[in-house]
Motif scaffolding. Structure first.
Motif, PDB file in Angstrom:
ATOM      1  N   VAL A  11       0.847  -1.191   0.000  1.00  0.00           N
ATOM      2  CA  VAL A  11       0.000   0.000   0.000  1.00  0.00           C
ATOM      3  C   VAL A  11       0.884   1.243   0.000  1.00  0.00           C
ATOM      4  CG1 VAL A  11      -1.780   1.311   1.219  1.00  0.00           C
ATOM      5  CG2 VAL A  11      -1.859  -1.202   1.198  1.00  0.00           C
ATOM      6  N   VAL A  12       0.656   2.084  -0.990  1.00  0.00           N
ATOM      7  CA  VAL A  12       1.440   3.309  -1.163  1.00  0.00           C
ATOM      8  C   VAL A  12       0.521   4.512  -1.012  1.00  0.00           C
ATOM      9  CG1 VAL A  12       2.891   4.631  -2.738  1.00  0.00           C
ATOM     10  CG2 VAL A  12       2.968   2.125  -2.772  1.00  0.00           C
ATOM     11  N   MET A  13       0.923   5.480  -0.196  1.00  0.00           N
ATOM     12  CA  MET A  13       0.170   6.723  -0.044  1.00  0.00           C
ATOM     13  C   MET A  13       0.952   7.856  -0.707  1.00  0.00           C
ATOM     14  SD  MET A  13      -1.249   6.507   3.884  1.00  0.00           S
ATOM     15  CE  MET A  13      -2.394   7.886   3.640  1.00  0.00           C
ATOM     16  N   ILE A  14       0.232   8.712  -1.432  1.00  0.00           N
ATOM     17  CA  ILE A  14       0.864   9.821  -2.142  1.00  0.00           C
ATOM     18  C   ILE A  14       0.088  11.101  -1.843  1.00  0.00           C
ATOM     19  CG2 ILE A  14       1.617  10.723  -4.371  1.00  0.00           C
ATOM     20  CD1 ILE A  14       1.338   7.828  -5.454  1.00  0.00           C
ATOM     21  N   SER A  15       0.739  12.053  -1.197  1.00  0.00           N
ATOM     22  CA  SER A  15       0.083  13.343  -0.986  1.00  0.00           C
ATOM     23  C   SER A  15       0.294  14.215  -2.212  1.00  0.00           C
ATOM     24  CB  SER A  15       0.636  14.040   0.261  1.00  0.00           C
ATOM     25  OG  SER A  15       2.000  14.377   0.102  1.00  0.00           O
ATOM     26  N   GLY A  16      -0.672  15.084  -2.497  1.00  0.00           N
ATOM     27  CA  GLY A  16      -0.584  15.863  -3.732  1.00  0.00           C
ATOM     28  C   GLY A  16      -0.610  14.972  -4.954  1.00  0.00           C
ATOM     29  N   GLY A  17      -1.339  13.880  -4.858  1.00  0.00           N
ATOM     30  CA  GLY A  17      -1.278  12.841  -5.886  1.00  0.00           C
ATOM     31  C   GLY A  17      -1.999  13.130  -7.177  1.00  0.00           C
ATOM     32  N   LEU A  18      -2.756  14.230  -7.251  1.00  0.00           N
ATOM     33  CA  LEU A  18      -3.455  14.538  -8.495  1.00  0.00           C
ATOM     34  C   LEU A  18      -2.674  15.485  -9.393  1.00  0.00           C
ATOM     35  CD1 LEU A  18      -7.200  14.878  -7.380  1.00  0.00           C
ATOM     36  CD2 LEU A  18      -5.956  12.873  -8.192  1.00  0.00           C
ATOM     37  N   GLY A  19      -1.531  15.965  -8.922  1.00  0.00           N
ATOM     38  CA  GLY A  19      -0.663  16.779  -9.768  1.00  0.00           C
ATOM     39  C   GLY A  19       0.082  15.913 -10.767  1.00  0.00           C
ATOM     40  N   ASP A  20       0.796  16.546 -11.675  1.00  0.00           N
ATOM     41  CA  ASP A  20       1.494  15.810 -12.729  1.00  0.00           C
ATOM     42  C   ASP A  20       2.485  14.794 -12.171  1.00  0.00           C
ATOM     43  OD1 ASP A  20       0.170  17.251 -14.699  1.00  0.00           O
ATOM     44  OD2 ASP A  20       1.719  18.786 -14.827  1.00  0.00           O
TER      45      ASP A  20
END
Length: 261
Positions: A11-20
């Motif tokens: 499981v990977v979490m990405i903040s600001g994940g909707l940016g390029d």
């Protein structure tokens, strides 16, 4: 025989994940079998469009609207993802904002907002997951998306530069604090990335893109998929001895004096 995927069912979490950059990282991890949890400030319908565009299967994608400036909201996001799948093992700390103003133009509100998003938000996210991993005795990876602006003065983005300099010490401090339980903490510090605000400017004015390339000793801009591949490499189990490190990916920009930029 099918090749084993490097991050299968992690499981990977990405903040600001909707940016390029966030999207490129999400796509890269999903292609290696990971469950991808994205946090960003955009509404859910926008996030669903991104999932479809990236080709990520519905069961491998989780989205939550998250304001990283609020530590409790971030902690709740980590809890929600844990309940949805399981405790994440990887955090990609990517959420950031930038104000194109020098010190003479920058307002107190803009300064505070940038430090809250870029530095406090990074701390809230990374530490929330690290504490959970430590409590469970589980190893993990935290990667901060930093910048070469952390060590090279950029007079037009001082708040951003200061926040990224803070990220560098946050990375090193957390790496030492959590090393004993196998949590690796590192920073990727790119130079000119063809993404976000820079990409929009360069698309409007290709001459500016050409000028940017000439400033880079290797004469090329960094594409988001290239940056994403470096994120995955750093999280790979083969790099188990790397922690507290900053990896410059700037095409040699840091080798050029300030006066030449």
């Amino acid at each position: 025989m099918e090749k084993t995927k490097a991050f299968k069912e992690q499981v990977v979490m990405i903040s600001g994940g909707l940016g390029d950059i966030g999207q490129a990282i999400a796509k890269a991890f999903a292609s290696e079998g990971a469950y991808v949890a994205i946090g960003d400030i955009l509404p859910v319908n926008e996030a669903n469009k991104v999932r479809i565009n990236l080709g990520i299967a519905e069961g491998y994608y989780h989205y939550q609207q998250v304001d990283v400036r609020d530590g409790q909201v971030v902690a709740d996001w980590v809890e929600a993802v844990t309940q949805y799948w399981k405790l994440p093992s990887i955090a990609i700390v990517n959420a950031a904002t930038v104000t194109l103003k020098n010190f003479q133009q920058l307002t107190d509100v803009e300064w505070n907002n940038e430090l809250q998003v870029n530095l406090s938000g990074a701390y809230f996210f990374a530490n929330a997951l690290a504490k959970r991993l430590e409590a469970k005795g589980q190893p993990g990876n935290i990667v901060f998306l930093g910048s070469w602006a952390a060590h090279a003065v950029h007079s037009h983005i001082p708040a951003y530069s200061v926040s990224k300099a803070g990220i560098r010490m946050l990375c090193r401090s957390m790496a030492l604090a959590y090393a004993s339980v196998g949590i690796r903490v590192n920073e990727l510090a790119p130079g000119y990335v063809n993404a976000g605000l820079s990409k929009a400017v360069w698309e409007r004015d290709p001459d500016l893109a050409a000028q940017a390339k000439t400033k880079v000793p290797l004469h090329s801009l960094i594409e988001t998929d290239e940056l994403a591949s470096q994120v995955l490499w750093l999280c790979h189990a083969q790099n188990k001895h790397i922690t507290g490190s900053t990896f410059l990916i700037d095409g040699g920009l840091s080798l050029v004096s300030i006066s030449e930029k």
